[in-house]
Write a protein that holds these residues in place. Structure first.
Motif, short mmCIF file in Angstrom:
data_model
loop_
_atom_site.label_atom_id
_atom_site.label_comp_id
_atom_site.label_asym_id
_atom_site.label_seq_id
_atom_site.Cartn_x
_atom_site.Cartn_y
_atom_site.Cartn_z
N HIS A 202 -40.30 17.69 -37.34
CA HIS A 202 -40.71 17.90 -36.08
C HIS A 202 -42.28 18.33 -36.16
CE1 HIS A 202 -36.71 18.65 -33.88
NE2 HIS A 202 -36.93 17.32 -34.02
N ARG A 203 -42.60 19.34 -37.18
CA ARG A 203 -43.85 19.63 -37.53
C ARG A 203 -44.86 18.62 -38.01
NH1 ARG A 203 -46.19 21.85 -41.97
NH2 ARG A 203 -44.27 21.82 -43.28
N ILE A 204 -44.34 17.69 -38.80
CA ILE A 204 -44.98 16.54 -39.17
C ILE A 204 -45.30 15.59 -37.99
CG2 ILE A 204 -45.18 14.67 -40.87
CD1 ILE A 204 -43.29 16.42 -42.77
N ARG A 205 -44.14 15.20 -37.24
CA ARG A 205 -44.42 14.20 -36.28
C ARG A 205 -45.23 14.60 -35.17
NH1 ARG A 205 -45.38 11.51 -32.54
NH2 ARG A 205 -44.09 10.22 -31.68
N PHE A 206 -45.09 15.96 -34.73
CA PHE A 206 -45.70 16.29 -33.33
C PHE A 206 -46.86 17.30 -33.88
CE2 PHE A 206 -41.31 15.42 -32.31
CZ PHE A 206 -41.48 14.42 -31.17
N GLY A 207 -47.02 17.50 -34.89
CA GLY A 207 -48.07 18.51 -35.34
C GLY A 207 -49.23 18.12 -36.26
N LEU A 208 -48.68 17.22 -37.29
CA LEU A 208 -49.92 16.65 -38.15
C LEU A 208 -50.18 15.21 -37.72
CD1 LEU A 208 -48.31 17.76 -41.75
CD2 LEU A 208 -50.44 18.74 -40.21
N ILE A 209 -49.38 14.29 -37.32
CA ILE A 209 -49.63 12.88 -37.33
C ILE A 209 -50.53 12.83 -36.25
CG2 ILE A 209 -48.69 10.58 -36.76
CD1 ILE A 209 -46.18 11.32 -38.49
N PRO A 210 -50.47 13.33 -35.04
CA PRO A 210 -51.36 13.19 -33.89
C PRO A 210 -52.75 13.62 -34.35
CG PRO A 210 -49.31 13.97 -33.02
CD PRO A 210 -49.24 14.07 -34.30
N GLY A 211 -52.90 14.66 -35.07
CA GLY A 211 -54.10 14.83 -35.35
C GLY A 211 -54.92 14.18 -36.28
N VAL A 212 -54.04 13.36 -37.37
CA VAL A 212 -54.79 12.77 -38.38
C VAL A 212 -54.96 11.17 -38.23
CG1 VAL A 212 -54.05 14.21 -40.12
CG2 VAL A 212 -52.49 12.36 -39.81
N LEU A 213 -54.24 10.92 -37.12
CA LEU A 213 -54.24 9.43 -36.98
C LEU A 213 -55.71 8.66 -36.73
CD1 LEU A 213 -51.09 8.32 -35.01
CD2 LEU A 213 -51.62 7.71 -37.06
N PRO A 214 -56.40 9.48 -35.87
CA PRO A 214 -57.74 8.80 -35.53
C PRO A 214 -58.60 8.75 -36.90
CG PRO A 214 -57.33 10.43 -33.85
CD PRO A 214 -56.14 10.68 -34.96
N VAL A 215 -58.20 9.71 -37.67
CA VAL A 215 -59.19 9.67 -38.93
C VAL A 215 -58.67 8.61 -39.94
CG1 VAL A 215 -59.73 11.24 -41.04
CG2 VAL A 215 -59.66 12.27 -38.87
N LEU A 216 -57.52 8.52 -39.91
CA LEU A 216 -56.74 7.35 -40.83
C LEU A 216 -57.19 6.02 -40.30
CD1 LEU A 216 -53.43 8.83 -41.36
CD2 LEU A 216 -55.66 9.59 -42.54
N ALA A 217 -57.26 5.66 -38.90
CA ALA A 217 -57.50 4.51 -38.23
C ALA A 217 -58.90 4.10 -38.71
CB ALA A 217 -57.39 4.62 -36.80
N SER A 218 -59.83 5.23 -38.58
CA SER A 218 -61.21 4.99 -38.81
C SER A 218 -61.40 4.59 -40.36
CB SER A 218 -62.01 6.22 -38.65
OG SER A 218 -63.42 6.12 -38.99
N GLN A 219 -60.63 5.26 -41.26
CA GLN A 219 -60.66 5.01 -42.82
C GLN A 219 -60.17 3.50 -42.77
OE1 GLN A 219 -58.64 8.09 -44.43
NE2 GLN A 219 -60.30 9.39 -44.62
N VAL A 220 -59.09 3.10 -42.23
CA VAL A 220 -58.40 1.46 -42.34
C VAL A 220 -59.57 0.50 -41.94
CG1 VAL A 220 -56.74 0.08 -41.61
CG2 VAL A 220 -56.37 2.46 -42.22
N LEU A 221 -60.22 0.95 -40.84
CA LEU A 221 -61.22 0.17 -40.29
C LEU A 221 -62.45 -0.26 -41.41
CD1 LEU A 221 -61.50 1.03 -36.69
CD2 LEU A 221 -60.58 -0.98 -37.42
N TYR A 222 -62.77 0.73 -41.75
CA TYR A 222 -63.98 0.85 -42.86
C TYR A 222 -63.59 -0.10 -44.08
CZ TYR A 222 -67.43 2.11 -46.49
OH TYR A 222 -67.97 2.02 -47.43
N PHE A 223 -62.35 0.26 -44.60
CA PHE A 223 -61.83 -0.74 -45.75
C PHE A 223 -61.64 -1.96 -45.33
CE2 PHE A 223 -61.35 3.27 -47.96
CZ PHE A 223 -61.07 3.01 -49.11
N PHE A 224 -61.30 -2.42 -44.25
CA PHE A 224 -61.06 -3.74 -43.89
C PHE A 224 -62.39 -4.33 -44.01
CE2 PHE A 224 -61.57 -6.92 -40.42
CZ PHE A 224 -60.78 -7.92 -41.05
N GLU A 225 -63.48 -3.56 -43.37
CA GLU A 225 -64.90 -4.27 -43.55
C GLU A 225 -65.24 -4.57 -44.94
OE1 GLU A 225 -69.36 -2.46 -43.48
OE2 GLU A 225 -67.88 -1.48 -42.17
#
Length: 289
Positions: A202-225
């Motif tokens: 629960h701590r990972i699913r509701f505490g960590l993942i929502p906070g890091v997803l925007p940063v991870l998505a930004s990194q994935v977009l940069y790597f695709f470029e």
């Protein structure tokens, strides 16, 4: 301020400076040892650069002589022409984009769960975390071009080998970046969930993942470029895409078609950069609201 008050202010400032020197003599003492260390480091760097230029047979004359040939090649590239193969080149460009997209997506999907095993705030066991991190280092240390050569010998020529090469290369990089993002994430939501009786999942699913997803998505977009350019390079060794046509045309000196392919790549990378930049700002801005 009048002319009469300026000398008195200057004398006051000098007196204050003398008082500071008397109270803190060490702060005003010249650090000759530190200056010598800096000078020694700079001299060592310049000496290393000079040795490298000598060892690599650097020659300014060869560069000047080669500029004439480079100008001749540039003139032969004008005007860029598809040579009646625009449809073929466009299909190869789409193949390059497909290689970059599938390789980036595959690497992100597999690296996402592994990154939690390498994060200090998720796995407290230092030995398990060390093993995961060193494994990611091993994968990341192999260049994408080497991965392409490996997978070409495993699965054969074509875009499938190119996508696998990018996936392997980015897996290690994503694992490191994702784990660092997880470690620096705001811990207050996870601590609140733990205080309310939530489990580790629960701590990972509701505490960590929502906070890091925007940063991870930004990194994935940069790597695709970035991987769009990498997919062009690995195409040169037979991993499909537009790079395969690029190397063939360079070998037969069809420079006008080479210029056309380079323009296609430049326009595509610029468009992806613009789109991914807007998406990154939208993702990060949406997370901040």
């Amino acid at each position: 301020m009048t002319e009469r008050t300026r000398p008195s202010l200057r004398r006051t400032a000098l007196a204050d400076l003398d008082a500071l020197r008397a109270r803190h003599p060490g702060q005003f003492r010249t650090d000759w040892a530190g200056r010598l260390r800096v000078a020694a480091v700079l001299a060592g760097l310049f000496g290393l650069a000079a040795y490298g230029m000598w060892a690599l047979d650097f020659s300014l004359g060869r560069i000047v002589h080669g500029l004439g040939r480079l100008g001749g090649f540039a003139l032969e590239m004008l005007p860029p022409s598809a040579g009646g193969r625009f449809g073929v080149f466009l299909q190869a460009l789409g193949e390059t984009l497909g290689i970059a997209f599938l390789g980036t997506l595959t690497a992100a999907v597999f690296a996402f769960p592994v990154a939690f095993l390498a994060a200090r705030n998720v796995v407290p066991n230092p030995f398990a975390r060390f093993a995961v991190r060193r494994g990611l280092d091993v994968v990341r240390s192999v260049d994408v071009l080497i991965w392409a050569l490996i997978w070409i010998n495993v699965v054969g020529l074509g875009p499938f080998a190119g996508a696998l090469a990018i996936a392997c290369s980015d897996f290690g990089a994503f694992g490191k970046l994702f784990s660092e993002a997880i470690e620096t994430c705001d811990r207050r939501p996870a601590e609140g969930i733990a205080a309310a009786g939530g489990s580790s999942l629960h701590r990972i699913r509701f505490g960590l993942i929502p906070g890091v997803l925007p940063v991870l998505a930004s990194q994935v977009l940069y790597f695709f470029e970035s991987n769009t350019r990498s997919a062009t390079i690995i195409g040169i060794v037979g991993a499909g895409g537009i790079g395969q046509y690029l190397t063939e045309l360079i070998r037969v000196l069809e420079l006008k078609q080479v210029a056309f392919l380079v323009l296609m790549i430049l326009v595509t990378v610029a468009a992806i950069d613009w789109i991914s930049g807007r998406l990154r700002r939208a993702v990060i801005g949406g997370a901040g609201r």
